[in-house]
Design an enzyme around this catalytic site. Structure first.
Site, PDB file in Angstrom:
ATOM      1  N   GLU A  91       0.827  -1.203   0.000  1.00 16.77           N
ATOM      2  CA  GLU A  91       0.000   0.000   0.000  1.00 16.77           C
ATOM      3  C   GLU A  91       0.865   1.257   0.000  1.00 16.77           C
ATOM      4  OE1 GLU A  91      -3.664  -2.179   2.404  1.00 16.77           O
ATOM      5  OE2 GLU A  91      -2.592  -0.571   3.398  1.00 16.77           O
ATOM      6  N   CYS A 104       3.561   8.593   0.974  1.00 18.90           N
ATOM      7  CA  CYS A 104       4.106   7.657   1.967  1.00 18.90           C
ATOM      8  C   CYS A 104       4.270   6.300   1.272  1.00 18.90           C
ATOM      9  CB  CYS A 104       3.108   7.591   3.126  1.00 18.90           C
ATOM     10  SG  CYS A 104       3.572   6.424   4.393  1.00 18.90           S
ATOM     11  N   CYS A 111       6.582  -6.836   7.206  1.00 19.89           N
ATOM     12  CA  CYS A 111       7.763  -6.374   7.944  1.00 19.89           C
ATOM     13  C   CYS A 111       8.131  -7.433   8.978  1.00 19.89           C
ATOM     14  CB  CYS A 111       7.458  -5.049   8.647  1.00 19.89           C
ATOM     15  SG  CYS A 111       8.893  -4.383   9.533  1.00 19.89           S
ATOM     16  N   CYS A 115       6.736  -5.023  15.568  1.00 20.94           N
ATOM     17  CA  CYS A 115       6.328  -4.062  16.595  1.00 20.94           C
ATOM     18  C   CYS A 115       4.867  -4.331  16.968  1.00 20.94           C
ATOM     19  CB  CYS A 115       6.500  -2.632  16.099  1.00 20.94           C
ATOM     20  SG  CYS A 115       8.203  -2.293  15.621  1.00 20.94           S
ATOM     21  N   CYS A 118       1.720  -2.292  15.440  1.00 17.39           N
ATOM     22  CA  CYS A 118       1.726  -2.002  14.003  1.00 17.39           C
ATOM     23  C   CYS A 118       1.158  -3.170  13.197  1.00 17.39           C
ATOM     24  CB  CYS A 118       3.174  -1.706  13.588  1.00 17.39           C
ATOM     25  SG  CYS A 118       3.397  -1.566  11.818  1.00 17.39           S
ATOM     26  N   SER A 192      12.240   6.653   7.512  1.00 19.56           N
ATOM     27  CA  SER A 192      11.913   6.360   8.905  1.00 19.56           C
ATOM     28  C   SER A 192      12.377   4.950   9.252  1.00 19.56           C
ATOM     29  CB  SER A 192      10.393   6.483   9.092  1.00 19.56           C
ATOM     30  OG  SER A 192      10.036   6.129  10.405  1.00 19.56           O
ATOM     31  N   CYS A 333      -0.768   5.928   9.805  1.00 20.01           N
ATOM     32  CA  CYS A 333       0.449   5.261  10.268  1.00 20.01           C
ATOM     33  C   CYS A 333       0.136   3.955  10.974  1.00 20.01           C
ATOM     34  CB  CYS A 333       1.159   6.136  11.298  1.00 20.01           C
ATOM     35  SG  CYS A 333       2.309   7.265  10.582  1.00 20.01           S
TER      36      CYS A 333
HETATM   37  N1  SAH Z   1       9.522   0.684   9.689  1.00 15.29           N
HETATM   38  C1  SAH Z   1       9.711   2.083   9.772  1.00 15.29           C
HETATM   39  C2  SAH Z   1       8.800   2.875   8.852  1.00 15.29           C
HETATM   40  C3  SAH Z   1       7.381   2.440   8.728  1.00 15.29           C
HETATM   41  S1  SAH Z   1       6.390   2.574  10.181  1.00 15.29           S
HETATM   42  C4  SAH Z   1       9.576   2.559  11.192  1.00 15.29           C
HETATM   43  O1  SAH Z   1       9.142   1.795  12.046  1.00 15.29           O
HETATM   44  O2  SAH Z   1       9.940   3.697  11.449  1.00 15.29           O
HETATM   45  C5  SAH Z   1       6.037   4.313  10.193  1.00 15.29           C
HETATM   46  C6  SAH Z   1       5.600   4.862  11.538  1.00 15.29           C
HETATM   47  O3  SAH Z   1       4.316   4.362  11.935  1.00 15.29           O
HETATM   48  C7  SAH Z   1       6.538   4.519  12.690  1.00 15.29           C
HETATM   49  O4  SAH Z   1       6.943   5.696  13.340  1.00 15.29           O
HETATM   50  C8  SAH Z   1       5.686   3.679  13.625  1.00 15.29           C
HETATM   51  O5  SAH Z   1       6.091   3.839  14.962  1.00 15.29           O
HETATM   52  C9  SAH Z   1       4.306   4.224  13.335  1.00 15.29           C
HETATM   53  N2  SAH Z   1       3.207   3.336  13.725  1.00 15.29           N
HETATM   54  C10 SAH Z   1       3.153   1.995  13.605  1.00 15.29           C
HETATM   55  N3  SAH Z   1       1.971   1.521  14.064  1.00 15.29           N
HETATM   56  C11 SAH Z   1       1.249   2.599  14.470  1.00 15.29           C
HETATM   57  C12 SAH Z   1      -0.069   2.769  15.025  1.00 15.29           C
HETATM   58  N4  SAH Z   1      -0.881   1.735  15.234  1.00 15.29           N
HETATM   59  N5  SAH Z   1      -0.464   4.024  15.302  1.00 15.29           N
HETATM   60  C13 SAH Z   1       0.333   5.092  15.077  1.00 15.29           C
HETATM   61  N6  SAH Z   1       1.565   4.988  14.532  1.00 15.29           N
HETATM   62  C14 SAH Z   1       2.025   3.752  14.243  1.00 15.29           C
HETATM   63 FE1  SF4 Z   2       7.969  -2.691  10.833  1.00 20.25          FE
HETATM   64 FE2  SF4 Z   2       7.963  -0.041  11.290  1.00 20.25          FE
HETATM   65 FE3  SF4 Z   2       5.749  -1.511  11.705  1.00 20.25          FE
HETATM   66 FE4  SF4 Z   2       7.810  -1.801  13.343  1.00 20.25          FE
HETATM   67  S1  SF4 Z   2       6.579   0.059  13.051  1.00 20.25           S
HETATM   68  S2  SF4 Z   2       6.632  -3.473  12.445  1.00 20.25           S
HETATM   69  S3  SF4 Z   2       9.519  -1.554  11.934  1.00 20.25           S
HETATM   70  S4  SF4 Z   2       6.747  -1.164   9.766  1.00 20.25           S
END
Ligand code: SAH
Ligand code: SF4
Length: 346
Positions: A91, A104, A111, A115, A118, A192, A333
Site C-alpha cells: 500500500e 508515503c 515487515c 512491533c 503495528c 523512517s 500510520c
Molecule cells: N519501519 C519504519 C517505517 C514504517 S512505520 C519505522 O518503524 O519507522 C512508520 C511509523 O508508523 C513509525 O513511526 C511507527 O512507529 C508508526 N506506527 C506503527 N503503528 C502505528 C499505530 N498503530 N499508530 C500510530 N503509529 C504507528
Molecule cells: Fe515494521 Fe515499522 Fe511496523 Fe515496526 S513500526 S513493524 S519496523 S513497519
C-alpha cells in the site's frame, strides 16, 4: 530474463544500452521517459523508432506493479493498493498537506520487525521490494494526479523497514533524487527507521536524506516490550547512532513517538524522553496510537497527549502532535496491512 529498467541508475542504463549496440544518448532518452514522462510501456516512448521500441520490449520491462484499487478518505487522503508481479500486495498513501502532497511509500511487503502496535508488523515479512517497485509507487501515483508536481515530499513510512532492505532503498533514493531521475529535493525525502543502528551509520555516508527514528519509548524495558528490535539495538546504541548521524545545517532528526494509553504516556515518560534526547538536534512527533480492532491498545486522552507535549516543550524541544489522516480508510500510520479494508484480525 528481461531487465528491470527502473531499478538501474544512469551508468547502468548506459552500459545496457551500449551492450544492445545503441548510442549512449538513448539511455538519457529512456530515463527521461521513465522518470519524467512517467510511462508504463515502451510504446509510449514516442521519440524512439518503432522497431527499437519493439526490441526494447523483448529485452526489458518497465512496469513492475499492478494497480489494484484506490480508496479515498473524507479528508482527501488516498490509499493505493498495488500487487507485486509475484502476488504480494503493498500500500501507498497520498496525503494532502498545505499547498502540496506527501507520498508515503512502502519498502517491503510486510515487515519482520514485529512491533506490537503495528499492523504491518503483525503481517510478518513477505519479501523485500526491488528498487523499481519502490520507485514505481511514486510514478504510478504521480500519473494519477492532475498536477504531479504538487507531490513534493516522499516519506519511507509505509509498509516495511527501509533499512532492512538497505541496498534497494539506497538505489531507490538515488533515482528519486538524482537530476536525471525524478529530481526530488534531498530535503524533502525522509526515511523512517525502527532503529537499525549499523545501517544508520551506513546511511549517513551513502545518501543525504532526512532521518526519522521511531523511538516510541524512553526506557529499554518499555521499548523492548513494544519493539523487539530494541533487544538487539538498545537505546544506548541507538542514541549513539543518532548522535553520530551527519546532519546538514539546521536539519534535525525527527523522533516519532506513538503514544499508547498506560504504556508510554505518563509525565515520567515525557521527562525521561527529554533527558534521553538532550543535546540532540531533535524534533519530536507525537502520534496518538491509531486504533484497530486487531490491536488491544488505545490512544491516550487528548488531555494526556497535550500534557506530554507541554513537558517536552518546557524542555525546549519542538514537539508536534501529528494529526492522523486517512483513518476512515485504514491509511494512517501503522494501519497498512496490504489487505484492503483492514481485514486483519476481523
Ligand atoms: N519501519 C519504519 C517505517 C514504517 S512505520 C519505522 O518503524 O519507522 C512508520 C511509523 O508508523 C513509525 O513511526 C511507527 O512507529 C508508526 N506506527 C506503527 N503503528 C502505528 C499505530 N498503530 N499508530 C500510530 N503509529 C504507528
Ligand atoms: Fe515494521 Fe515499522 Fe511496523 Fe515496526 S513500526 S513493524 S519496523 S513497519
Amino acid at each position: 530474463m528481461r531487465v528491470d529498467l527502473k531499478g538501474l541508475n544512469q551508468e547502468e542504463t548506459e552500459v545496457w544500452v551500449r551492450d544492445l549496440g545503441l548510442e549512449a544518448y538513448r539511455a538519457r532518452q529512456i530515463r527521461q521517459w521513465l522518470f519524467k514522462g512517467l510511462v508504463h510501456a515502451f510504446e509510449e516512448m514516442s521519440n524512439l523508432p518503432k522497431d527499437l521500441r519493439t526490441r526494447l520490449k523483448e529485452k526489458a520491462y518497465v512496469n513492475p506493479l499492478e494497480h489494484v484499487k484506490t480508496e479515498e478518505s473524507g479528508d482527501g487522503t488516498k490509499k493505493f493498493l498495488f500487487r507485486l508481479l509475484d502476488g504480494p500486495f503493498i500500500e501507498t498513501v497520498l496525503i494532502p498537506e498545505m499547498g502540496h502532497f506527501t507520498l508515503c511509500i512502502s519498502s517491503q511487503a510486510g515487515c519482520a520487525m514485529g512491533c506490537l502496535f503495528c499492523l504491518t508488523g503483525r503481517q510478518r515479512l513477505k519479501r523485500n521490494l526491488l528498487p523499481s517497485e519502490i520507485i514505481e509507487q511514486v510514478i504510478q501515483v504521480r500519473r494519477s494526479m492532475p498536477d504531479p508536481d504538487r507531490m513534493t515530499n516522499i516519506v519511507f513510512m509505509g509498509m516495511g523497514e527501509p533499512l532492512a532492505n538497505y541496498d534497494a532503498t539506497i538505489r531507490a533514493v538515488d533515482n528519486l533524487t538524482s537530476e536525471d531521475g525524478m529530481n526530488f529535493s534531498h530535503r524533502k525525502v525522509t526515511l523512517s527507521t525502527c532503529g537499525l543502528a549499523p545501517e544508520m551509520a551506513r546511511l549517513g555516508k551513502d545518501v543525504t536524506v532526512n532521518l526519522a527514528v521511531s523511538l516510541n519509548a524512553a526506557d529499554d524495558e518499555t521499548r523492548s516490550f513494544l519493539m523487539p528490535i530494541n533487544r538487539k539495538y538498545p537505546l544506548k546504541l541507538l542514541l549513539e547512532a543518532c548522535r553520530a548521524f551527519p546532519l546538514p545545517n539546521r536539519r534535525m532528526i525527527t523522533f516519532e513517538y506513538v503514544m499508547i494509553e498506560g504504556v508510554n504516556d505518563r509525565d515520567e515518560d515525557a521527562l525521561k524522553l527529554a533527558g534521553l534526547l538532550s543535546g540532540l538536534r531533535a524534533k519530536i512527533n507525537l502520534i496518538p496510537l491509531n486504533p484497530h480492532p486487531a490491536l488491544d491498545m488505545s490512544p491516550p486522552s487528548r488531555e494526556r497527549v497535550l500534557r506530554f507535549q507541554e513537558i517536552l516543550i518546557s524542555h525546549h524541544f519542538t514537539a508536534i502532535i501529528r494529526k492522523s489522516k486517512g483513518l476512515d480508510i485504514s491509511a494512517a500510520c501503522g494501519q497498512l496491512s496490504g489487505l484492503f479494508g483492514g481485514a486483519l484480525g476481523k
